[in-house]
Write an enzyme that holds these catalytic residues in place. Structure first.
Site, PDB file in Angstrom:
ATOM      1  CE  LYS A 141      -1.929   2.177   3.349  1.00 24.54           C
ATOM      2  NZ  LYS A 141      -2.629   2.527   4.585  1.00 24.54           N
ATOM      3  CG  ASP A 160      -7.822   3.575   2.215  1.00 25.75           C
ATOM      4  OD1 ASP A 160      -8.675   3.093   1.419  1.00 25.75           O
ATOM      5  OD2 ASP A 160      -7.961   4.685   2.749  1.00 25.75           O
TER       6      ASP A 160
END
Ligand code: SF4
Length: 231
Positions: A141, A160
């Site tokens: 991420k 997320d």
């Protein structure tokens, strides 16, 4: 950017046909709706360089971007470069980032990332997913955020907590981990939308598609959404 996903890991709604949900025209309609609602979506983490965004993204785990933006000005005033951060003690870093939570681990990650940037990458933030994910504290991420925002490179999709929840609500993915959701999104979204899609969905999650009480009345994707979370 918070990354807790368990609370949002509900199954897609009953009778929801993922096959139908993934029809190209439906995906195009969702992307069009996002463009209309969030034409200027962008990363909310304040930064002036790839280095600052790398650190801010590490700090954003389990923390709001607003909170991160409150601590980074002082952090970068004291330690503006990887070289300066590499020499900082953990105590010095922890003192500044304490309010972002998990500050022991985050301080180690930031100090470790600074040191690795110097030893392995000439003090510069690398521009590939493989290299970025060798840095302490930088999983996919974080790497995707830095690559997309700073270098315009779409090697993956940022997942997320908002992207995880809303991709499932919209029937775009059904995986039960961020990794699975990312792979599903990479299969169905045009690559030139990978970066912007996450920014738009994060905006949508913050403004409309709340985790507990989505504001479906004011959602321009309502006609396309079959989620059992709809209000
Ligand atoms: S209709 Fe409701 S649940 Fe579906 S995307 Fe919009 S806000 Fe979220």
């Amino acid at each position: 950017m918070t990354a807790t996903c368990k609370s949002a890991a509900k199954k897609p709604s009953k009778g929801q046909s993922l096959r139908g949900d993934l029809a190209p025209e439906r995906i195009t309609a969702i992307l069009k709706g996002l463009d209309e609602a969030y034409p200027d979506a962008k990363c909310a983490l304040t930064h002036r360089s790839p280095w600052e965004l790398l650190v801010a993204t590490i700090l954003s785990a389990q923390c709001t971007d607003v909170r991160v933006n409150m601590v980074t000005p002082e952090l970068f005033r004291r330690f503006p470069t990887p070289q300066a951060m590499a020499k900082a003690t953990l105590d010095q870093i922890e003192e500044i980032i304490r309010s972002t939570g998990f500050f022991h681990n985050k301080a180690k990650s930031i100090q470790g990332a600074a040191r690795k940037l110097i030893t392995d990458f000439g003090g510069e933030v690398p521009q590939t997913l493989v290299e970025l994910t060798t840095l302490p504290g930088a999983a996919r991420k974080t790497a995707n955020v830095v690559l997309g925002v700073c270098f315009g490179k779409a090697e993956g999709v940022v997942v997320d907590t908002h992207v995880f929840r809303i991709a499932r609500r919209l029937g775009l993915a059904k995986g039960d981990t961020p990794q699975k959701i990312e792979q599903e999104l990479m299969r169905i979204l045009p690559q030139n939308r990978w970066i912007g899609f996450s920014h738009q969905i994060i905006d949508h999650g913050r403004k409309v598609c709340d985790a507990r009480k989505p504001k479906c009345d004011s959602c321009n994707l309502e006609q396309l959404c079959h989620s059992e979370d709809k209000t």
